[in-house]
Enzyme design. Structure first.
Site, PDB file in Angstrom:
ATOM      1  CB  THR A  34       7.744  23.946 -24.867  1.00 21.42           C
ATOM      2  OG1 THR A  34       7.549  22.846 -24.156  1.00 21.42           O
ATOM      3  CG2 THR A  34       8.086  22.510 -26.397  1.00 21.42           C
ATOM      4  CG  ASP A 222       9.116  18.191 -20.344  1.00 18.85           C
ATOM      5  OD1 ASP A 222       9.411  19.338 -19.477  1.00 18.85           O
ATOM      6  OD2 ASP A 222       8.098  17.933 -21.175  1.00 18.85           O
ATOM      7  CD  GLN A 253       3.859  25.751 -13.796  1.00 16.12           C
ATOM      8  OE1 GLN A 253       3.387  25.213 -13.982  1.00 16.12           O
ATOM      9  NE2 GLN A 253       5.768  26.293 -14.018  1.00 16.12           N
TER      10      GLN A 253
END
Length: 687
Positions: A34, A222, A253
């Site tokens: 982030t 993102d 992930q």
């Protein structure tokens, strides 16, 4: 500018300073993803790029708001027009407000949510469940299949032969057609439309597509590993005039394949765009060295990955603890005792969490925490005894023990469906009120004058089953007969999350049987009352630990983490279309939630699906290098380049190439840097 780059490592700075051309930022867990994205956005604006020329797409409003605040706080001068940071669906909404007229529709459309969607579908009174129809319609829209195409090709769809024979696909296509007609006539838009309609508009209008692409010269995405096929196609349209697309994600992930996410989007990104710059963020600022070593060892067994290795910026930390218990109750008590010690030593309960792969495993855990008086909150899910399927089976049991329980009867009178609508139920309730009788007694005395012949038959069958089971003195036998009499599992199995719900019912029945065996004075009514009392007193305090599924834990982190159920068949989940590589990614996500202390727990047996089973420890424990354990091998002709195999003499190796020779294959295998050619029948695939 110095303020923007302050605190960034070398790789993060490279990502921030890259301006033109496609870029993939492969951001490992806890690697400051982030911070990198927000710094890059601030960097672009600080260098004179108009904020209105940027578009940053996320998956949650919370993430978008956080990024916007952080990016703008780095810029010294005030920004007149803030950059557009939003979810894919919010972007679709904004787009449609301006351009839905391209579809000859007005821009005063109303967005309907999932519940609204299901209410519309329910009105069509199909014999296919509402949830299944809703899911099928979503699949159509996300695959850009029009109503006309769906109807035309209904008979050509693959799938179960029984579904084809029953006209399932034709029925679904017809419901899709009716549903779309209502949406168009009432000017409604559902969540899937927020992506599908913008794509259709851009695809049909190249000039507009070029205009929108030139408007957003710098696009960032993102959690790119979670994008589906439609989102990728939409991004292609948005980048048609340039290739300034920066995507951030972690292939290790990618855990949402079951809901349409395509890991291929991130794996193939470098081949889908020209001269892609690849940045790997491998410095981990969250977890200790021991935890990351286990995570790296484990994920290295996956073949479909771009490859990276997380490096801890913290100390070695504590060794990972392994718990072994005889059964799920010992496991729950052991974990509850450890948590009690942690809290007594001053650890904030908010820094403690317990994860599980299968929701049904939460039952024993919740009981153990309740007995130890440890306050807990369920994150991203529902507590075991609050789940609809568990409430249903409890209602059936209450009705069997007490025929006058109108509340329980109302809950299950049409579950599974017995053809009784709201009007019919209201009529029966009035008859009961007028005669001052219970609903059960009223149903027992119904005639064809009161309800239709079909409904009457179903309700009489319900009454007969309840009375029959009430006479069964052996409670264990009665529990075995529940499904034959009421078909609750069959009803829930037809839903999208059916296997999970059936597993919860099995877990409840297994627990109930266990209670009967271990309690000589067992009384069913008293047991059910205890459950209600537990739910009522289960108010969450502010100081509560967290329990959740591994899926719900993504994006979170905890100082003290426990992961339960590390057994073959539970974690990894095997069968039911499970993917061993996605299961391994889930385990990787679970491990990397831990900051300083990680405990992995396994049981030698679990009471599951009505019987106690002996279990083998999860392959993930040995793959993570935490214990000795045999690898799981599979005899398979379906060997592929990149597969991990084992040879009796040369040990473990990875396949480099395959050459077909008659009925067998010659494999070129890399054994620790030495390439050897071996026939496929002499190796075993490691899965």
């Amino acid at each position: 500018m110095e303020n923007i780059l302050k605190g960034l490592n070398d790789e993060q700075i490279k990502a921030v300073e890259h301006i033109d051309g496609p870029m993939l930022i492969l951001a490992g867990a806890g690697s400051g993803k982030t911070k990198t994205i927000t710094s890059r956005l601030a960097y672009l604006i600080a260098n004179g790029i108009a904020p209105s020329s940027t578009l940053t797409l996320t998956f949650t409003n919370k993430a978008a708001n956080e990024m916007r605040t952080r990016a703008l706080s780095m810029i010294s001068s005030k920004v007149s027009t803030p950059p557009l940071l939003c979810t894919f669906h919010k972007f679709g909404l904004l787009f449609l407000k301006f351009y839905i007229s391209e579809l000859n529709r007005k821009n005063n459309f109303v967005i309907i949510d999932t519940d609204d969607k299901k209410k519309i579908i329910k009105g069509f009174e199909s014999d296919i469940s509402t949830s299944v129809l809703s899911n099928e319609i979503s699949k159509f829209k996300n695959s850009l299949v029009s109503v006309e195409e769906a109807v035309k090709t209904a008979q050509m769809f693959g799938g179960e032969v029984s579904k084809q024979a029953s006209g399932y696909y034709t029925k679904v296509a017809e419901i899709y057609k009716k549903y779309e007609n209502i949406l168009k006539n009432d000017n409604l838009v559902d969540f899937d439309d927020l992506l599908a309609l913008p794509y259709k508009i851009l695809d049909a209008n190249p000039t507009l597509c070029d205009e929108i692409s030139n408007r957003y010269q710098f696009i960032m995405v993102d959690e790119y590993q979670d994008t589906n096929d439609l989102q990728f196609k939409l991004l292609e349209k948005l980048c048609c005039a340039h290739q300034n697309l920066c995507v951030v994600g972690d292939d290790d992930q990618s855990i949402y394949g079951w809901r349409g996410a395509k890991i291929e989007n991130i794996l193939n990104f470098k081949d889908q765009f020209n001269s892609v710059k690849l940045i790997k963020l491998e410095n981990n600022y969250r977890s200790s060295e021991h935890i990351l070593n286990a995570a790296n060892n484990l994920i290295d067994y996956n073949r479909n990955r771009l490859g990276k290795k997380l490096v801890s910026t913290k100390e070695k930390g504590e060794e990972i603890e392994l718990f072994e218990s005889d059964d799920e109750n010992y496991e729950a008590n052991k974990i509850a005792n450890e948590i009690t010690k942690l809290i007594s030593s001053g650890v904030n309960p908010k820094e403690i969490a317990v994860l599980y792969r299968i929701n049904a495993l939460s039952r024993a855990l919740e009981d153990g925490l309740a007995k130890a008086r440890i306050p807990y909150k369920m994150v991203g899910g529902m507590k075991f005894y609050e789940r609809a399927e568990i409430k249903d089976i409890i209602s059936y049991l209450r009705l069997i023990t007490n025929n006058s329980d109108d509340f329980s009867l109302r809950r299950i009178i049409n579950r599974p469906k017995r053809g009784l609508g709201k009007v019919g139920l209201a009529k029966i309730e009035k008859l009961a009120f007028d005669s001052k009788a219970s609903l059960f007694d009223t149903i027992s005395n119904l005639s064809e004058a009161d309800v239709s012949k079909k409904v009457l038959k179903e309700l009489k069958e319900l009454v007969k089953s309840v009375k029959s089971l009430a006479k069964v003195e052996n409670f264990s036998l009665m529990i075995d007969k529940l499904e034959d009499n009421f078909g609750l599992k069959a009803y829930y199995k037809s839903l999208n999350d059916g296997s999970d719900r059936v597993a919860n019912i099995d877990e409840f029945c297994a627990m109930l049987k266990d209670e009967i065996v271990n309690n000589a004075n067992f009384e069913l009514e008293e047991f059910l009352n205890e459950l209600s009392l537990q739910s009522e007193q289960d108010a969450i305090s502010d100081e509560a630990i967290s329990i959740m599924s591994v899926h719900a834990s993504k994006g979170l982190e905890f100082e003290h983490l426990f992961v339960i159920g590390l057994e073959e068949g539970f974690f990894p989940l095997i069968g039911d279309g499970s993917d061993i590589e996605e299961e391994r990614r889930l385990a990787y996500v679970a491990i990397t939630r831990a900051k300083s202390h990680l405990t992995l727990s396994r049981s030698n047996s679990r009471f599951y699906k009505g019987k106690r089973e002996r279990l083998n420890k999860s392959r993930f424990l040995s793959e993570a290098g935490l214990c000795e354990g045999s690898l799981v091998f599979e005899k398979s002709d379906d060997l592929k380049k990149g597969d991990l195999v084992k040879h009796k003499l040369f040990g473990m190796g990875r396949i480099i190439s395959i050459t077909k020779i008659k009925n067998e294959s010659k494999l070129k295998i890399n054994f620790g840097g030495i390439n050897r050619e071996i026939m496929s029948s002499f190796v075993e695939k490691v899965v």
